[in-house]
Motif scaffolding. Structure first.
Motif, short mmCIF file in Angstrom:
data_model
loop_
_atom_site.label_atom_id
_atom_site.label_comp_id
_atom_site.label_asym_id
_atom_site.label_seq_id
_atom_site.Cartn_x
_atom_site.Cartn_y
_atom_site.Cartn_z
N LEU A 102 62.92 54.21 0.97
CA LEU A 102 62.04 55.13 0.26
C LEU A 102 61.25 55.97 1.26
O LEU A 102 60.81 55.47 2.29
CB LEU A 102 61.06 54.35 -0.63
CG LEU A 102 61.66 53.65 -1.86
CD1 LEU A 102 60.58 52.85 -2.56
CD2 LEU A 102 62.29 54.66 -2.81
N LYS A 103 61.06 57.23 0.91
CA LYS A 103 60.27 58.12 1.77
C LYS A 103 59.44 59.04 0.88
O LYS A 103 59.74 59.22 -0.31
CB LYS A 103 61.17 58.92 2.69
CG LYS A 103 62.23 59.76 2.01
CD LYS A 103 63.12 60.44 3.04
CE LYS A 103 64.17 61.35 2.40
NZ LYS A 103 65.10 60.62 1.54
N PRO A 104 58.36 59.62 1.43
CA PRO A 104 57.51 60.50 0.63
C PRO A 104 58.30 61.60 -0.06
O PRO A 104 59.27 62.14 0.50
CB PRO A 104 56.54 61.07 1.67
CG PRO A 104 56.43 59.98 2.70
CD PRO A 104 57.81 59.40 2.78
N ASP A 105 57.91 61.88 -1.30
CA ASP A 105 58.50 62.88 -2.20
C ASP A 105 59.77 62.40 -2.90
O ASP A 105 60.31 63.12 -3.75
CB ASP A 105 58.79 64.20 -1.48
CG ASP A 105 57.51 64.90 -1.01
OD1 ASP A 105 56.47 64.73 -1.69
OD2 ASP A 105 57.54 65.57 0.02
N ASP A 106 60.26 61.19 -2.58
CA ASP A 106 61.37 60.64 -3.36
C ASP A 106 60.92 60.45 -4.81
O ASP A 106 59.75 60.15 -5.08
CB ASP A 106 61.80 59.28 -2.80
CG ASP A 106 62.76 59.41 -1.62
OD1 ASP A 106 63.17 60.54 -1.32
OD2 ASP A 106 63.09 58.37 -1.01
N GLU A 119 54.27 58.99 -3.00
CA GLU A 119 53.21 59.80 -2.38
C GLU A 119 52.88 59.35 -0.97
O GLU A 119 52.52 60.15 -0.11
CB GLU A 119 51.96 59.73 -3.26
CG GLU A 119 50.84 60.65 -2.82
CD GLU A 119 49.69 60.64 -3.81
OE1 GLU A 119 48.54 60.47 -3.37
OE2 GLU A 119 49.93 60.80 -5.03
N ASN A 120 53.00 58.05 -0.74
CA ASN A 120 52.68 57.51 0.58
C ASN A 120 53.42 56.19 0.75
O ASN A 120 53.84 55.57 -0.23
CB ASN A 120 51.16 57.29 0.71
CG ASN A 120 50.71 57.11 2.14
OD1 ASN A 120 51.52 57.18 3.07
ND2 ASN A 120 49.42 56.87 2.34
N GLY A 124 55.26 47.00 5.45
CA GLY A 124 55.27 45.82 4.58
C GLY A 124 55.75 46.09 3.17
O GLY A 124 55.53 45.28 2.27
N GLY A 125 56.38 47.25 2.93
CA GLY A 125 56.93 47.52 1.60
C GLY A 125 55.94 48.04 0.60
O GLY A 125 56.22 48.09 -0.60
N GLU A 126 54.77 48.50 1.05
CA GLU A 126 53.75 49.01 0.15
C GLU A 126 53.91 50.52 -0.02
O GLU A 126 53.95 51.26 0.96
CB GLU A 126 52.37 48.67 0.69
CG GLU A 126 51.28 48.71 -0.35
CD GLU A 126 49.97 48.16 0.18
OE1 GLU A 126 48.99 48.19 -0.58
OE2 GLU A 126 49.92 47.71 1.35
N VAL A 127 54.01 50.96 -1.28
CA VAL A 127 54.30 52.35 -1.59
C VAL A 127 53.32 52.85 -2.64
O VAL A 127 53.07 52.16 -3.65
CB VAL A 127 55.75 52.49 -2.11
CG1 VAL A 127 56.02 53.92 -2.58
CG2 VAL A 127 56.75 52.10 -1.02
#
Length: 350
Positions: A102-106, A119-120, A124-127
């Motif tokens: 996962l990356k920003p704007d996905d 968004e960010n 540690g897998g926190e999105v």
């Protein structure tokens, strides 16, 4: 202080997979200068008229969602709500699996066509997800498509058992926003509440939205390096005034659960006066902490090396809690969310 101090051997088979039935027949270990075995239904005989029980009235939401990023499956667990976006969209910090890609704007697409934008992203897998629905409109979708976020120690597939939707919610649940139950409150029945009322023991509620960070183990060797996840809490002026009056009248403040204790201690001044609270707390309580307002603590049995075992060790004393947990294991007490309870005397009050 080293994390190893809070390690102990815990057999896997003592972790409760279902709550006691009826709830008020769960075991209750009273921990003070001595250890005595009881049942929750005995609680009115162990405390006094004029004492005040403080419950957490947060409500657990079905916080686990499955979606897709393109054709790849993604599972997210909401754990902390942020203020809405400028467009009014709900924003939640989540734990995502898998998070690496996962990356920003996905864009993640969920059932019924609602989506969230990344968004960010933290280690540690926190999105941080920004949903295309307002907070109020997101909740019905969670109810329909989300799963109850059971602890990882419950050995069945999340959402596979509809009974958990009822079992993992306290009778006091009112304000939705938690992704973990304040489990010390799961033991209370009509029969027990009536017995407490008859004894002249009153109760009140506050709100701390328990986050999924409560399940995270302490991975650092030195507690000074551990970062607590913050949680959102609310305590109004009326509640603060009532608690202050009980203390003035000589009554004791009994926190039902570590979550209620953490908010009370976050909202209390050094002199023990309680003030309203509306915001985040990341209070991390370890031995050496000077408690300001809570006199007794009702809490379930916690896991080794957890921040919760550190908290109860701060409250009642590490050696005392080690002895209590050995007694509990040797005498068939059941641990963790669906398990039995303990009534802890504050060490500096003994």
């Amino acid at each position: 202080m080293k994390t190893d101090l809070f390690d102990f051997e815990l057999p896997r088979d003592v972790i409760a997979q279902r709550p006691e039935n009826p709830r008020d027949m769960a075991k209750l270990l009273s921990v003070g200068n001595n250890l005595t075995d009881h049942r929750m239904i005995d609680l009115p005989d162990l405390i006094q008229a004029g004492d005040l029980l403080v419950f957490n009235d947060t409500k657990v939401i079905p916080a686990r969602l499955k979606g897709k990023r393109g054709e790849a499956g993604v599972e997210v667990t909401l754990h902390k709500q942020e203020p809405p976006s400028a467009e009014g969209g709900a924003r939640w910090w989540t734990f995502a699996k898998p998070a690496k890609k996962l990356k920003p704007d996905d864009i993640i697409r969920f059932a019924n066509g609602f989506t969230a934008k990344v968004e960010n992203k933290l280690d540690g897998g926190e999105v941080l997800l920004n949903f295309d629905l307002t907070p109020e409109k997101l909740y019905p979708h969670l109810e329909e498509h989300g799963k109850m976020p059971l602890p990882p120690y419950i050995q069945r597939e999340v959402g596979s058992d509809k009974q958990d939707a009822e079992d993992y919610q306290t009778r006091f649940a009112k304000h939705r926003g938690a992704v973990a139950a304040p489990t010390a409150s799961l033991h209370y029945t009509d029969r027990l509440m009536s017995a407490l009322d008859a004894k002249g023991i009153e109760h009140i509620t506050l709100t701390l939205h328990v986050g999924a960070g409560t399940f995270l183990p302490v991975k650092v060797d030195d507690l000074r390096d551990h970062k607590m996840h913050s949680e959102i809490g609310f305590l109004d002026q009326e509640t603060a005034d009532r608690i202050n009056q009980v203390r003035k009248n000589g009554g004791r403040i009994i926190a039902v659960g570590t979550t209620a204790l953490r908010l009370l201690e976050s909202a209390a001044a050094q002199d023990g006066t309680l003030h309203p609270f509306d915001g985040e707390t990341d209070i991390f309580i370890t031995p050496g902490y000077k408690f300001k307002i809570v006199d007794l603590l009702l809490t379930n049995f916690h896991l080794p090396r957890s921040t919760l075992f550190m908290l109860v060790s701060a409250f009642a004393g590490l050696d005392r809690m080690r002895n209590a947990y050995k007694h509990a294991i040797d005498n068939g007490y059941r641990f963790y969310s669906y398990g039995d309870c303990s009534l802890l005397q504050r060490e500096d009050h003994l």
